[in-house]
Design a protein around this motif. Sequence first.
Motif, PDB file in Angstrom:
ATOM      1  N   GLU A   1       0.888  -0.851  -0.150  1.00 43.57           N
ATOM      2  CA  GLU A   1       0.170  -0.148  -0.411  1.00 43.57           C
ATOM      3  C   GLU A   1       0.524   0.655   0.189  1.00 43.57           C
ATOM      4  N   LEU A   2       2.043   1.116   0.497  1.00 43.06           N
ATOM      5  CA  LEU A   2       2.825   2.987   1.069  1.00 43.06           C
ATOM      6  C   LEU A   2       3.752   2.522  -0.743  1.00 43.06           C
ATOM      7  N   VAL A   3       3.632   1.854  -1.098  1.00 42.24           N
ATOM      8  CA  VAL A   3       3.932   2.100  -3.260  1.00 42.24           C
ATOM      9  C   VAL A   3       2.717   2.801  -4.024  1.00 42.24           C
ATOM     10  N   ALA A   4       2.084   1.423  -3.552  1.00 46.00           N
ATOM     11  CA  ALA A   4       0.098   2.192  -4.230  1.00 46.00           C
ATOM     12  C   ALA A   4       0.384   3.597  -3.901  1.00 46.00           C
ATOM     13  N   ARG A   5       0.870   4.040  -2.573  1.00 45.79           N
ATOM     14  CA  ARG A   5      -0.065   5.514  -2.421  1.00 45.79           C
ATOM     15  C   ARG A   5       1.354   6.391  -2.749  1.00 45.79           C
ATOM     16  N   ILE A   6       2.464   5.851  -2.789  1.00 45.71           N
ATOM     17  CA  ILE A   6       3.741   6.901  -3.532  1.00 45.71           C
ATOM     18  C   ILE A   6       2.695   7.323  -5.393  1.00 45.71           C
ATOM     19  N   ALA A   7       2.562   5.535  -5.889  1.00 48.00           N
ATOM     20  CA  ALA A   7       1.631   5.864  -6.733  1.00 48.00           C
ATOM     21  C   ALA A   7       0.593   6.927  -7.330  1.00 48.00           C
ATOM     22  N   LEU A   8       0.511   7.109  -6.393  1.00 47.85           N
ATOM     23  CA  LEU A   8      -1.471   7.541  -6.177  1.00 47.85           C
ATOM     24  C   LEU A   8      -1.206   8.978  -6.496  1.00 47.85           C
TER      25      LEU A   8
ATOM     26  N   ARG B   1      -5.183  -1.227  -4.290  1.00 46.92           N
ATOM     27  CA  ARG B   1      -4.279   0.239  -4.246  1.00 46.92           C
ATOM     28  C   ARG B   1      -3.594   0.538  -5.436  1.00 46.92           C
ATOM     29  N   LEU B   2      -2.527  -1.091  -5.590  1.00 44.19           N
ATOM     30  CA  LEU B   2      -2.411  -0.558  -6.850  1.00 44.19           C
ATOM     31  C   LEU B   2      -2.778  -0.700  -8.743  1.00 44.19           C
ATOM     32  N   ARG B   3      -4.075  -1.407  -8.119  1.00 43.19           N
ATOM     33  CA  ARG B   3      -5.098  -1.947  -9.272  1.00 43.19           C
ATOM     34  C   ARG B   3      -5.124  -0.128  -9.593  1.00 43.19           C
ATOM     35  N   GLU B   4      -5.524   0.658  -8.623  1.00 42.28           N
ATOM     36  CA  GLU B   4      -6.364   1.978  -8.405  1.00 42.28           C
ATOM     37  C   GLU B   4      -4.952   2.590  -9.060  1.00 42.28           C
ATOM     38  N   ALA B   5      -3.948   2.909  -9.106  1.00 48.25           N
ATOM     39  CA  ALA B   5      -2.840   3.455  -9.432  1.00 48.25           C
ATOM     40  C   ALA B   5      -2.459   3.261 -10.488  1.00 48.25           C
ATOM     41  N   ALA B   6      -2.934   1.831 -10.787  1.00 44.45           N
ATOM     42  CA  ALA B   6      -2.648   1.375 -12.351  1.00 44.45           C
ATOM     43  C   ALA B   6      -3.686   1.997 -13.276  1.00 44.45           C
ATOM     44  N   GLU B   7      -5.194   1.975 -12.751  1.00 51.41           N
ATOM     45  CA  GLU B   7      -5.616   2.851 -13.492  1.00 51.41           C
ATOM     46  C   GLU B   7      -6.033   4.031 -13.794  1.00 51.41           C
ATOM     47  N   ARG B   8      -5.058   4.773 -12.783  1.00 50.97           N
ATOM     48  CA  ARG B   8      -5.446   6.607 -12.906  1.00 50.97           C
ATOM     49  C   ARG B   8      -3.539   6.478 -14.048  1.00 50.97           C
ATOM     50  N   MET B   9      -2.487   6.221 -13.589  1.00 49.73           N
ATOM     51  CA  MET B   9      -1.920   5.480 -14.929  1.00 49.73           C
ATOM     52  C   MET B   9      -1.954   5.426 -15.739  1.00 49.73           C
ATOM     53  N   THR B  10      -2.941   4.894 -16.724  1.00 46.22           N
ATOM     54  CA  THR B  10      -3.851   4.264 -17.766  1.00 46.22           C
ATOM     55  C   THR B  10      -4.322   5.824 -18.317  1.00 46.22           C
ATOM     56  N   ARG B  11      -4.897   6.284 -17.292  1.00 46.91           N
ATOM     57  CA  ARG B  11      -6.229   7.231 -17.578  1.00 46.91           C
ATOM     58  C   ARG B  11      -5.175   8.677 -18.207  1.00 46.91           C
TER      59      ARG B  11
END
Length: 346
Positions: free
Chosen positions: A160-167, A242-252
């Motif tokens: 989740e820490l990595v996902a938070r940084i990515a978000l 959260r990693l999946r959510e971060a990947a989706e935001r990067m896709t957008r």
Amino acid sequence: MTGRIEIGNDRSGSAHMIDEAGQLITSMQAFHLDGAGGMTAIEVPAGMADLPGDGFNWVHILGRSDEIDAWLRGSGIDLISLAALTAEETAPRATAQGQTILVNLRGVNLSPGAEPEDMVSIRMFISERLVISLQRRPLYAVRDVIRDGEGGHGAVSPGELVARIALRLAERAEPVVMALNERVDELEDQVIEENSSVQRGDLADIRRMAIMMRRYMFPQRDALNRFELEEMDWLHGLGRSRLREAAERMTRLAEELDSIRDRAQIVRDEVMDLRGEAMNRQMLVLSVVTAVFLPLGLITGLLGINVGGIPGASVGWAFWGVVGVLIVLAVIQFWVFWKIGLIRRG
């Protein structure tokens, strides 16, 4: 180091180095995250064998110095991970090694005077008990994550820490992408108004920024998806979602950058069409003027030769007669051009 002042460890155990202007050059911070949202600053651990408490620990490094390099070499991480963390050039990726994973991400450069598309890399070594993140230049996204943790909203797991940084990286990139969108909107409005004064340099700058940022967005999405799919015993449901959510935001963001690039190309084509039409109109005017004066010039040239036998040479009204003939001839030519459409009606 010339012009630099080193500051020793503060009460939290974090080491910092600033220059004479007060700008942060290097820092090394350590935090303990208890797995329930709490995050406290701790002394920088000697390595993986010196990790206090339950939960997990996060060591964040900014910049480069001999002390930092020495700590990394003595931290206990393997040589492959060490080489990946200290590499000069990095691209977004996720590489698993057993129950550890290396993740490289990129974020927009929002430092004063910097170009946003000159994206800053953050390299991370992630295991069940330790996360080491390293960046050579400042990233506001990491500061946001640290501030959230200090406010009692820390990550509950390394994933989740990595996902938070990515978000946060995506969140910081969104205003830059929105600004590019607005610039394209303004240029499109000018083209709709048939304003051919749009500068090609503006369009080239927009396309360059979009292409450079997009170059990292899709690989970043793939890296986050790869991390989310890895079979790590310590990567649980919340971290994966959260990693999946971060990947989706990067896709957008990547798709938006694709749209900006394509729209900028369309605007450029429209501008070139407008300029081509303007050039064609100017060439048409020149062609009509040339066609009108060509026969008139031929007649006056014949009458102006200095040889005998010129008609009307001894008649007083002959000059005005010739002028009248030329005027009538010019009017006839204009009428013919108008009928065949070379001169616009109305």
